[in-house]
Design a protein around this motif. Structure first.
Motif: not given
Length: 118
Positions: A10-24, A106-118
Motif C-alpha cells: 500500500g501507500l505509507v508515509q516515510p517513517g511508517g510501517s507495513l506488514r506484508l503476507s505471503c500465503a502458501a 520457484g516461479s514469481w507471483g504478481q507481487g504487492t506494491q509498496v509505495t513510501v511517499s509523503s
C-alpha cells in the motif's frame, strides 16, 4: 508445487510501517528457505530477506534493523514486518521459496506494491 500469493502492500508515509503476507497453497514446514525480494521501477530485482526451515534469517544491509521476516508454519504464511520505511523502499515486493537446498527459487507471483511517499 506450492503456490505463493503476496498481500499487504500500500501507500505509507516515510517513517511508517507495513506488514506484508505471503500465503502458501500448501504446507510450508519442510520448505528449505523462503524469502522476500523487491524490484523498484527501472532496477533489478533484489533479495530483501530470507528465513530457513530452522528459523535462520538473513537481511540485505539496506533493511537490517528495520525489517523483520517471520513464518507461521501452522498458517502456511510468511510475513515481512517493515518499519521506519523510506522512499527508497518503494518497490513491488515478491515472495518465493526454495523447496530443497539444491533446488532453485520457484516461479514469481504478481507481487504487492509498496509505495513510501509523503
Amino acid at each position: 508445487q506450492v503456490q505463493l500469493v503476496e498481500s499487504g502492500g500500500g501507500l505509507v508515509q516515510p517513517g511508517g510501517s507495513l506488514r506484508l503476507s505471503c500465503a502458501a497453497s500448501g504446507n510450508i514446514v519442510n520448505i528449505y528457505v523462503m524469502g522476500w525480494y523487491r524490484q523498484a521501477l527501472g532496477k533489478q530485482r533484489e533479495l530483501v530477506a530470507t528465513i530457513s526451515n530452522t528459523g535462520t534469517t538473513n537481511y540485505a544491509d539496506s533493511v537490517k534493523g528495520r525489517f523483520t521476516i517471520s513464518r507461521d508454519n501452522a498458517k502456511n504464511t510468511m510475513y515481512l514486518q517493515m518499519n521506519s520505511l523510506k522512499p527508497e523502499d518503494t518497490a513491488v515486493y515478491y515472495c518465493n521459496h526454495r523447496k530443497r537446498s539444491f533446488t532453485p527459487w520457484g516461479s514469481w507471483g504478481q507481487g504487492t506494491q509498496v509505495t513510501v511517499s509523503s
